[in-house]
Design an enzyme around this catalytic site. Structure first.
Site, PDB file in Angstrom:
ATOM      1  N   ASP A   1       0.862  -1.166   0.000  1.00 53.39           N
ATOM      2  CA  ASP A   1       0.000   0.000   0.000  1.00 53.39           C
ATOM      3  C   ASP A   1       0.914   1.236   0.000  1.00 53.39           C
ATOM      4  O   ASP A   1       2.130   1.140   0.121  1.00 53.39           O
ATOM      5  CB  ASP A   1      -0.966  -0.030   1.208  1.00 53.39           C
ATOM      6  CG  ASP A   1      -2.184   0.830   0.968  1.00 53.39           C
ATOM      7  OD1 ASP A   1      -3.215   0.596   1.612  1.00 53.39           O
ATOM      8  OD2 ASP A   1      -2.101   1.750   0.121  1.00 53.39           O
TER       9      ASP A   1
HETATM   10  C1  GLC Z   1      -4.331   4.278  -0.035  1.00 54.25           C
HETATM   11  C2  GLC Z   1      -5.237   3.168   0.341  1.00 54.25           C
HETATM   12  C3  GLC Z   1      -5.421   2.126  -0.706  1.00 54.25           C
HETATM   13  C4  GLC Z   1      -5.372   2.768  -2.074  1.00 54.25           C
HETATM   14  C5  GLC Z   1      -3.985   3.358  -2.265  1.00 54.25           C
HETATM   15  C6  GLC Z   1      -3.836   4.046  -3.615  1.00 54.25           C
HETATM   16  O1  GLC Z   1      -3.599   4.765   1.007  1.00 54.25           O
HETATM   17  O2  GLC Z   1      -4.980   2.506   1.566  1.00 54.25           O
HETATM   18  O3  GLC Z   1      -6.684   1.488  -0.470  1.00 54.25           O
HETATM   19  O4  GLC Z   1      -5.651   1.806  -3.068  1.00 54.25           O
HETATM   20  O5  GLC Z   1      -3.657   4.281  -1.251  1.00 54.25           O
HETATM   21  O6  GLC Z   1      -4.661   5.176  -3.657  1.00 54.25           O
END
Ligand code: GLC
Length: 750
Positions: free
Chosen positions: A297
């Protein structure tokens, strides 16, 4: 200026053509030795064999565009990095034109011309925005959920995107956590079915098609169990709980063929998910056989330093590549440290090759090597985005996601003879809030508000006026008098109350999950006028609306309905659609009850209705144990009666039959729910678990005989040794329109 596709046969495509020409000429001699798959493998081997270590590491680097910030974004010149071969994927760029420009830099200005994978959080629609996923899950309509994902894939794949960070399959029992808005609620069984529906919708049955996109199941794992519902907080649960409740939806998505998986920010019992080798290699790869690629993430690799398991980013990168994360989202940890780690002998280049292989394979499956611009289709943008069919589907999904929580004296549906309607409340005419969180490329200006929807529906024969009355989250009551006055002058009043769209979703935990601000006071003042009044709720989580439930004649839960919110809600309010939604998350009476969920354990001292005053039982001094509204709950404008339940064990099957009658004066859909309780086990078992449901239309005055078939495998559960087995014995089968009001039958299953 972009050359035509013919002229721009780039190095990789020429290589691909020569390679396939050689393969075909070769295969004529050795037909039996060359299969489609070996073409792919041979191509990947050949390509990786050409790549420098830096180019390989570049493929593992996912950077965020400044189009849309979802974290601590440090401005980077993306195009420069792309030209240096340091980018394998980009998130948050939206538009075919912009994506084509960046793709051109990758394909035509780097040594090997490897195309970039463009991703975005498309979690409840791309341009046509659907209800938030928690709302969609309340439809219990898997075909509809799949259809919303299909439409999202068609729209986004026209506009340059090939990858979505969805489905989010985190089971959660804690409405303080804002991201419950993104999931399918508290139940694992339903969560598995919804996960599969999203993967089917996004990926279709041909990932190389130009109107399907690769899905990414997230957040692996157990993010929804963050302590105290506080965002990004610690998760500390037993492996038994992990396997029984939190992991199955991930496995379901993987079995449905999901192309990628994203790790979670949280630790799991001391080991951060992103560096959790047991989770990412032993379980995900060895036991489950997942062959897609994994992505961290947003900067979750770097955050291992905050977790306190890495002294610096280099050690974080080492831990994570060894644990099995293929791609680094926005952290640049891989970009900055993997080469040095190889040179220091701390990791092998082969470890990097394994990750690169999975990323290249995903791009190949999407057809990006055949045509890197296949998803930048300006012609399709004109016809495949927000067309009439897609908007009609959005409107239907709004109506089907609504949950009727209360309807005293048939307050709803609103009579079409009504001549004046007052809409009072801060959510009555708010375009941006209708889209909820994660609105992808949705445009607030195109969202239909409640007021607009009511005018569209009834404006030609009734006056429809909106007054804010108060803000969502502000102590100012100066607007009350005017609002009450408008109510007095109207035949029917709608109170449009709830949260702002940004008050749920990521980084949006709340300690108090009641109506914010002075909305309860506004409701009280307006309801005191005695006018027929219905509350329409806009929220991204269960709210403790106990006070509202006491005073409001009718309450309709509408979540954040997306682009067609107002029209879909008006369809329900006027009875053009009979509400059929059922809650997929329990609504607590108070936040003090949280976590509260239907499939709880009985404990050694369960409350006993026959001994209401006995003190020493599992209960509170200041609140009943039961929730305000239970899992599976939702009313209709008609009524349904359940009887004739029969349960027969016939060989390997357990056959359940039930008669459901529409005893009201309106046709309606009912979600008939099947629960099972395993009365005696070698470990404690929940008081009931959802094991099936059927959503059926029953015309007024008619009945349906429904049958469910279970097997012993359906009743198996994880044991402390993490094997999953069925235990014979006494069970209770419950069937009903929610998890509380059911008919039941005891049965012995050997
Ligand atoms: C975020 C989220 C994730 C998302 C990613 C890209 O922090 O936790 O769910 O897909 O960033 O935006």
């Amino acid at each position: 200026m972009f050359k035509s596709r013919k002229q721009s046969l780039n190095k990789i495509q020429i290589f691909f053509l020569i390679f396939f020409f050689l393969e075909i000429s070769n295969s004529c001699k050795q037909k039996s030795e060359v299969s489609t798959n070996s073409n792919g493998d041979a191509f990947i081997d050949e390509l990786i064999g050409q790549m420098t270590l830096e180019e390989k590491i570049g493929q593992l680097n996912l950077v965020a565009s400044s189009d849309f910030i979802t974290g601590d974004f440090s401005a980077t010149d993306i195009s420069k990095k792309v030209r240096e071969g340091k980018v394998g994927a980009i998130l948050n760029i939206r538009s075919a034109e912009r994506i084509r420009t960046v793709q051109q830099a990758a394909v035509e200005e780097t040594r090997l011309g490897i195309p970039i994978l463009f991703g975005l959080d498309i979690i409840h629609g791309y341009k046509t925005i659907f209800p938030i996923p928690l709302g969609l899950s309340c439809s219990f309509d898997l075909d509809m959920i799949e259809k919303t994902a299909r439409i999202a894939a068609v729209e986004s794949s026209a506009d340059g995107l090939a990858w979505t960070y969805s489905p989010m399959v985190d089971v959660s029992r804690d409405p303080r956590w804002g991201r419950v808005a993104e999931g399918a609620g508290e139940d694992t069984y339903l969560g598995c079915l919804v996960a599969e529906a999203y993967v089917r919708g996004y990926q279709g049955d041909d990932q190389s098609a130009n109107n399907t996109i690769m899905a990414c199941v997230k957040h692996f794992a157990a993010y929804g169990d963050a302590e105290a519902g506080r965002e990004y907080n610690t998760v500390d649960i037993s492996k038994l709980t992990l396997f029984e409740y939190y992991l199955p939806p991930f496995k379901a998505a993987i079995d449905a063929g999901v192309g990628s998986l994203m790790t979670a920010f949280n630790e799991i019992s001391g080991v951060p998910a992103t560096s959790n080798k047991w989770l990412l290699r032993d379980l995900l790869r060895e036991q489950w056989g997942f062959d897609g690629f994994t992505v961290s993430d947003y900067t979750s690799i770097n955050e291992l330093e905050n977790h306190g398991v890495a002294a610096d980013t280099s050690q974080a990168a080492e831990l994570v590549i060894k644990a099995g994360v293929d791609m680094d989202m926005q952290g640049s940890a891989y970009l900055h440290y993997l080469k040095q780690l190889v040179e220091e002998g701390k990791i092998t280049e082969d470890l990097i090759d394994q990750a690169v292989r999975r990323v290249i394979e995903a791009k190949m499956k999407l057809g990006l090597f055949d045509d890197p611009y296949k998803y930048c289709d300006e012609e399709r943008v004109k016809i495949d985005i927000m067309n009439a069919e897609q908007l009609a589907a959005a409107r239907e999904s709004v109506a089907k996601s609504c949950v009727l929580l209360k309807n005293q004296n048939h307050t709803l549906p609103i009579s079409k003879d009504v001549k004046s309607i007052a809409i009072i409340g801060p959510l009555g005419n708010s375009k941006k809030d209708m889209l909820g969180n994660w609105m992808a490329a949705g445009e607030p200006k195109k969202a239909v508000t409640l007021m607009e929807g009511m005018i569209n529906k009834a404006g030609s024969c009734a006056s429809v006026k909106w007054m804010e009355g108060c803000k969502v989250n502000d102590p100012d009551k100066s607007g009350f008098a005017e609002a009450v006055n408008l109510a007095r002058q109207s035949d029917f009043v709608i109170l449009a109350l709830g949260e702002h769209g940004w008050m749920s979703g990521e980084a949006a935990s709340r300690t108090d999950i009641g109506l914010p601000g002075v909305q309860n006071n506004l409701a009280e003042a307006v309801i005191k006028t005695g006018k027929p009044t219905a509350v329409v709720l806009f929220n991204g989580r269960p709210l403790t609306i106990t006070k509202l439930d006491e005073i409001a004649p009718a309450i309709l839960e509408t979540w954040f309905g997306g682009t067609q919110a107002g029209n879909g809600i008006a369809d329900v309010l006027f009875g053009d659609y009979n509400p059929s939604g059922k809650l997929t998350m329990t609504f607590p009476r108070s936040v003090g009850q949280v976590p509260i969920y239907y499939n709880h354990k009985n404990t050694g001292r369960p409350i006993n209705p026959e001994r209401p005053d006995f003190k020493y039982l599992s209960k509170y001094l200041d609140s009943p144990n039961d929730p305000l509204y239970p899992f599976g709950y939702g009313l209709s404008y008609t009524t349904f009666k359940y009887d004739g339940l029969s349960v027969e064990v016939e060989g390997d099957q357990i056959n359940i039959r039930v008669k459901v009658s529409n005893t009201g004066d309106m046709d309606g859909e009912e979600v008939v729910q099947l629960y099972v309780q395993d009365n005696i086990g070698t470990i404690t078992r929940p008081v009931k678990e959802l094991k099936g449901f059927q959503k059926v239309m029953i015309k007024k005055g008619e009945s349906r005989i429904l049958t469910f078939t279970l097997t012993r495998d359906d009743l198996a559960f994880y044991h402390p040794d993490l094997t999953k087995n069925f235990e014979p014995g006494e069970f209770v089968v419950y069937v009903g329109g929610n998890s509380k009001d059911t008919v039941s039958e005891k049965i012995i299953i050997e």
